[in-house]
Design a protein around this motif. Sequence first.
Motif, PDB file in Angstrom:
ATOM      1  N   GLY A  88       0.876  -1.173   0.000  1.00  0.00           N
ATOM      2  CA  GLY A  88       0.000   0.000   0.000  1.00  0.00           C
ATOM      3  C   GLY A  88       0.911   1.219   0.000  1.00  0.00           C
ATOM      4  N   PHE A  89       1.439   1.501  -1.213  1.00  0.00           N
ATOM      5  CA  PHE A  89       2.414   2.597  -1.335  1.00  0.00           C
ATOM      6  C   PHE A  89       1.657   3.871  -1.709  1.00  0.00           C
ATOM      7  CE2 PHE A  89       6.297   4.708  -2.959  1.00  0.00           C
ATOM      8  CZ  PHE A  89       7.177   4.382  -1.941  1.00  0.00           C
ATOM      9  N   GLY A  90       0.649   4.189  -0.875  1.00  0.00           N
ATOM     10  CA  GLY A  90      -0.144   5.393  -1.119  1.00  0.00           C
ATOM     11  C   GLY A  90       0.449   6.557  -0.346  1.00  0.00           C
TER      12      GLY A  90
ATOM     13  N   ASP B  46       1.901  -1.713  -4.864  1.00  0.00           N
ATOM     14  CA  ASP B  46       0.668  -0.951  -5.036  1.00  0.00           C
ATOM     15  C   ASP B  46      -0.051  -1.439  -6.296  1.00  0.00           C
ATOM     16  OD1 ASP B  46      -0.253   1.745  -3.439  1.00  0.00           O
ATOM     17  OD2 ASP B  46      -1.181   1.580  -5.416  1.00  0.00           O
ATOM     18  N   GLY B  47      -1.317  -1.077  -6.397  1.00  0.00           N
ATOM     19  CA  GLY B  47      -2.100  -1.570  -7.531  1.00  0.00           C
ATOM     20  C   GLY B  47      -2.635  -0.465  -8.421  1.00  0.00           C
ATOM     21  N   TRP B  48      -2.176   0.764  -8.218  1.00  0.00           N
ATOM     22  CA  TRP B  48      -2.703   1.895  -8.994  1.00  0.00           C
ATOM     23  C   TRP B  48      -1.744   2.143 -10.166  1.00  0.00           C
ATOM     24  CZ3 TRP B  48      -3.018   7.570  -6.784  1.00  0.00           C
ATOM     25  CH2 TRP B  48      -3.734   8.376  -7.680  1.00  0.00           C
ATOM     26  N   PRO B  49      -2.132   1.753 -11.386  1.00  0.00           N
ATOM     27  CA  PRO B  49      -1.189   1.798 -12.509  1.00  0.00           C
ATOM     28  C   PRO B  49      -0.562   3.175 -12.742  1.00  0.00           C
ATOM     29  CG  PRO B  49      -3.152   0.567 -13.123  1.00  0.00           C
ATOM     30  CD  PRO B  49      -3.435   1.164 -11.780  1.00  0.00           C
TER      31      PRO B  49
ATOM     32  N   LEU C 191      -0.081  -0.815   4.687  1.00  0.00           N
ATOM     33  CA  LEU C 191      -0.640   0.538   4.731  1.00  0.00           C
ATOM     34  C   LEU C 191      -1.668   0.767   3.628  1.00  0.00           C
ATOM     35  CD1 LEU C 191       2.123   2.913   6.045  1.00  0.00           C
ATOM     36  CD2 LEU C 191      -0.281   2.861   6.722  1.00  0.00           C
ATOM     37  N   THR C 192      -2.548  -0.231   3.461  1.00  0.00           N
ATOM     38  CA  THR C 192      -3.722  -0.002   2.623  1.00  0.00           C
ATOM     39  C   THR C 192      -4.762   0.703   3.483  1.00  0.00           C
ATOM     40  OG1 THR C 192      -4.759  -2.048   3.318  1.00  0.00           O
ATOM     41  CG2 THR C 192      -3.368  -2.149   1.343  1.00  0.00           C
ATOM     42  N   LYS C 193      -5.842   1.159   2.859  1.00  0.00           N
ATOM     43  CA  LYS C 193      -7.006   1.541   3.640  1.00  0.00           C
ATOM     44  C   LYS C 193      -7.540   0.243   4.278  1.00  0.00           C
ATOM     45  CE  LYS C 193      -7.409   5.983   3.128  1.00  0.00           C
ATOM     46  NZ  LYS C 193      -7.792   6.676   1.937  1.00  0.00           N
ATOM     47  N   THR C 194      -8.177   0.364   5.418  1.00  0.00           N
ATOM     48  CA  THR C 194      -8.574  -0.830   6.177  1.00  0.00           C
ATOM     49  C   THR C 194      -9.460  -1.808   5.375  1.00  0.00           C
ATOM     50  OG1 THR C 194      -8.354   0.520   8.126  1.00  0.00           O
ATOM     51  CG2 THR C 194      -9.513  -1.535   8.409  1.00  0.00           C
ATOM     52  N   PRO C 195     -10.446  -1.347   4.596  1.00  0.00           N
ATOM     53  CA  PRO C 195     -11.253  -2.326   3.848  1.00  0.00           C
ATOM     54  C   PRO C 195     -10.453  -3.076   2.781  1.00  0.00           C
ATOM     55  CG  PRO C 195     -12.309  -0.137   3.829  1.00  0.00           C
ATOM     56  CD  PRO C 195     -10.935   0.033   4.410  1.00  0.00           C
ATOM     57  N   GLN C 196      -9.259  -2.577   2.435  1.00  0.00           N
ATOM     58  CA  GLN C 196      -8.453  -3.200   1.369  1.00  0.00           C
ATOM     59  C   GLN C 196      -7.437  -4.206   1.916  1.00  0.00           C
ATOM     60  OE1 GLN C 196      -6.741   0.553   0.240  1.00  0.00           O
ATOM     61  NE2 GLN C 196      -8.206   0.892  -1.419  1.00  0.00           N
ATOM     62  N   LEU C 197      -7.352  -4.300   3.244  1.00  0.00           N
ATOM     63  CA  LEU C 197      -6.271  -5.070   3.871  1.00  0.00           C
ATOM     64  C   LEU C 197      -6.325  -6.562   3.539  1.00  0.00           C
ATOM     65  CD1 LEU C 197      -3.876  -5.104   5.858  1.00  0.00           C
ATOM     66  CD2 LEU C 197      -5.526  -5.288   7.723  1.00  0.00           C
TER      67      LEU C 197
ATOM     68  N   THR D 132      -4.064 -11.358   0.696  1.00  0.00           N
ATOM     69  CA  THR D 132      -4.240 -12.483  -0.229  1.00  0.00           C
ATOM     70  C   THR D 132      -3.285 -12.322  -1.407  1.00  0.00           C
ATOM     71  OG1 THR D 132      -6.561 -12.631   0.376  1.00  0.00           O
ATOM     72  CG2 THR D 132      -5.940 -13.678  -1.697  1.00  0.00           C
ATOM     73  N   ASP D 133      -3.202 -11.102  -1.928  1.00  0.00           N
ATOM     74  CA  ASP D 133      -2.391 -10.854  -3.127  1.00  0.00           C
ATOM     75  C   ASP D 133      -0.895 -11.033  -2.870  1.00  0.00           C
ATOM     76  OD1 ASP D 133      -4.741 -10.327  -4.411  1.00  0.00           O
ATOM     77  OD2 ASP D 133      -4.471  -8.146  -4.526  1.00  0.00           O
ATOM     78  N   ILE D 134      -0.430 -10.690  -1.666  1.00  0.00           N
ATOM     79  CA  ILE D 134       1.027 -10.776  -1.409  1.00  0.00           C
ATOM     80  C   ILE D 134       1.423 -12.089  -0.717  1.00  0.00           C
ATOM     81  CG2 ILE D 134       1.372  -8.265  -1.350  1.00  0.00           C
ATOM     82  CD1 ILE D 134       1.525  -8.459   1.729  1.00  0.00           C
TER      83      ILE D 134
HETATM   84  P1  NAD Z   1      -4.015   5.654   0.365  1.00  0.00           P
HETATM   85  O1  NAD Z   1      -5.335   5.312  -0.232  1.00  0.00           O
HETATM   86  O2  NAD Z   1      -3.300   6.877  -0.102  1.00  0.00           O
HETATM   87  O3  NAD Z   1      -2.993   4.434   0.149  1.00  0.00           O
HETATM   88  C1  NAD Z   1      -3.385   3.085   0.103  1.00  0.00           C
HETATM   89  C2  NAD Z   1      -2.711   2.469  -1.125  1.00  0.00           C
HETATM   90  O4  NAD Z   1      -2.930   1.079  -1.104  1.00  0.00           O
HETATM   91  C3  NAD Z   1      -3.265   2.989  -2.446  1.00  0.00           C
HETATM   92  O5  NAD Z   1      -2.226   3.579  -3.210  1.00  0.00           O
HETATM   93  C4  NAD Z   1      -3.858   1.752  -3.113  1.00  0.00           C
HETATM   94  O6  NAD Z   1      -3.649   1.742  -4.529  1.00  0.00           O
HETATM   95  C5  NAD Z   1      -3.088   0.631  -2.439  1.00  0.00           C
HETATM   96  N1  NAD Z   1      -3.811  -0.651  -2.410  1.00  0.00           N
HETATM   97  C6  NAD Z   1      -4.918  -0.955  -1.709  1.00  0.00           C
HETATM   98  N2  NAD Z   1      -5.261  -2.247  -1.896  1.00  0.00           N
HETATM   99  C7  NAD Z   1      -4.345  -2.778  -2.726  1.00  0.00           C
HETATM  100  C8  NAD Z   1      -4.123  -4.083  -3.277  1.00  0.00           C
HETATM  101  N3  NAD Z   1      -4.919  -5.133  -3.007  1.00  0.00           N
HETATM  102  N4  NAD Z   1      -3.076  -4.241  -4.102  1.00  0.00           N
HETATM  103  C9  NAD Z   1      -2.257  -3.220  -4.382  1.00  0.00           C
HETATM  104  N5  NAD Z   1      -2.392  -1.968  -3.883  1.00  0.00           N
HETATM  105  C10 NAD Z   1      -3.418  -1.758  -3.065  1.00  0.00           C
HETATM  106  O7  NAD Z   1      -4.223   5.668   1.931  1.00  0.00           O
HETATM  107  P2  NAD Z   1      -3.343   6.400   3.066  1.00  0.00           P
HETATM  108  O8  NAD Z   1      -3.833   7.770   3.248  1.00  0.00           O
HETATM  109  O9  NAD Z   1      -1.905   6.153   2.806  1.00  0.00           O
HETATM  110  O10 NAD Z   1      -3.828   5.589   4.349  1.00  0.00           O
HETATM  111  C11 NAD Z   1      -3.440   4.242   4.592  1.00  0.00           C
HETATM  112  C12 NAD Z   1      -3.895   3.870   5.996  1.00  0.00           C
HETATM  113  O11 NAD Z   1      -3.190   4.684   6.938  1.00  0.00           O
HETATM  114  C13 NAD Z   1      -5.378   4.132   6.276  1.00  0.00           C
HETATM  115  O12 NAD Z   1      -5.870   3.185   7.190  1.00  0.00           O
HETATM  116  C14 NAD Z   1      -5.382   5.498   6.927  1.00  0.00           C
HETATM  117  O13 NAD Z   1      -6.521   5.713   7.738  1.00  0.00           O
HETATM  118  C15 NAD Z   1      -4.105   5.407   7.750  1.00  0.00           C
HETATM  119  N6  NAD Z   1      -3.513   6.691   8.057  1.00  0.00           N
HETATM  120  C16 NAD Z   1      -3.310   7.614   7.068  1.00  0.00           C
HETATM  121  C17 NAD Z   1      -2.734   8.840   7.386  1.00  0.00           C
HETATM  122  C18 NAD Z   1      -2.484   9.884   6.321  1.00  0.00           C
HETATM  123  O14 NAD Z   1      -2.158  11.020   6.687  1.00  0.00           O
HETATM  124  N7  NAD Z   1      -2.580   9.584   5.034  1.00  0.00           N
HETATM  125  C19 NAD Z   1      -2.371   9.104   8.714  1.00  0.00           C
HETATM  126  C20 NAD Z   1      -2.540   8.120   9.681  1.00  0.00           C
HETATM  127  C21 NAD Z   1      -3.119   6.912   9.341  1.00  0.00           C
END
Ligand code: NAD
Length: 307
Positions: free
Chosen positions: A7-9, A30-33, A76-82, A87-89
């Motif tokens: 989850g390289f967001g 990450d999965g976002w092309p 570090l995916t969003k929680t519903p994506q965990l 499974t994928d990794i």
């Molecule tokens: P984000 O959406 O920017 O990043 C999540 C990344 O995961 C996305 O780039 C998405 O493409 C990738 N992803 C998800 N499922 C995938 C899969 N199956 N395969 C490949 N890639 C996948 O989210 P974020 O803001 O970085 O937040 C991540 C978590 O951290 C959340 O739970 C959020 O609440 C928590 N958090 C975020 C912050 C913040 O400031 N951004 C601060 C504290 C906590």
Amino acid sequence: MKIAIAGFGALGARLGVKLQTAGHEVTGIDGWPAHIAAINTNGLTVIHDNQAPRKYFVPVMTAQEVTGEFDLIILLTKTPQLDRMLTDIAPVITKKTQLLVLSNGLGNIEVIEKHVARDQILAGVTLWTSSLVKPGEIHTTGSGSIKLQAIGHANAKPVVDAMNQAGLHVELTDDVLTAIWHKAGINSVLNPLSVLLDANIAEFGTAGNGMDLALTILNEIQKVGALQGIKVDIAAIMSDLTNLLKPENAGNHYPSMYQDIQNGKRTEIDFLNGYFAKIGQQEDVPTPLNMMITHLIHAKEDIERVK
Ligand code: NAD
């Protein structure tokens, strides 16, 4: 240490850059092309505290492309994506891999336990923040910290040391669940109410009954916590909320749930208010406001997706 960030967001990229700069071998998954292409072509652009942009070259690939073994995978995916990410990794998780989850909300540990042994799990809570403004670019401010704990009998110290070497300000705790519930309490107030009231954090603070709403939400959460042996310190959460409302802190910021709704994405509501409402319902503890908020946010998700 060989580290993957699954989850390289927004936040994953921020922590990944810091770990790589400290000399660790970091791979982003990450999965976002468009995001992957932007980083692998031009580097990840980081604008920190409105200073000049800097570029970092962290390799990023999909879960299907990644190979090898990792000492540590930071989830570090969003929680519903965990669940889907795990499974994928699965092919790159060995019995020696430690998995550290820093995603917000409740229920993450239970999800990870479906995939690996309890002794491989580290759970944490973080005050680091980051915004992903477009593919390949994050904006960051200030600093942060992390509290973490091994859920089973694993030795978390090497991970803590490696992360501290990267300046991530990590502290071992023996009570991460209390810290996770504390943060979930804050998020269960600010995230959904920013959406439902169409307000940033400082604007929410101007609502005459804003803190009454917060107290009602937290009182319900406290009762659910008591059932699970978790002490929810309402006074401490209210004090943190009061500080966050100040513009010099997070006041001018829109919480991530607000941004998820605007982007037509699923929110983390089922792992915040929805989690407490579900346990409350199962255990016969009334949680009407958390239940109502959960329904309203799901309605809003549907409306914004159709728009
Ligand atoms: P984000 O959406 O920017 O990043 C999540 C990344 O995961 C996305 O780039 C998405 O493409 C990738 N992803 C998800 N499922 C995938 C899969 N199956 N395969 C490949 N890639 C996948 O989210 P974020 O803001 O970085 O937040 C991540 C978590 O951290 C959340 O739970 C959020 O609440 C928590 N958090 C975020 C912050 C913040 O400031 N951004 C601060 C504290 C906590």
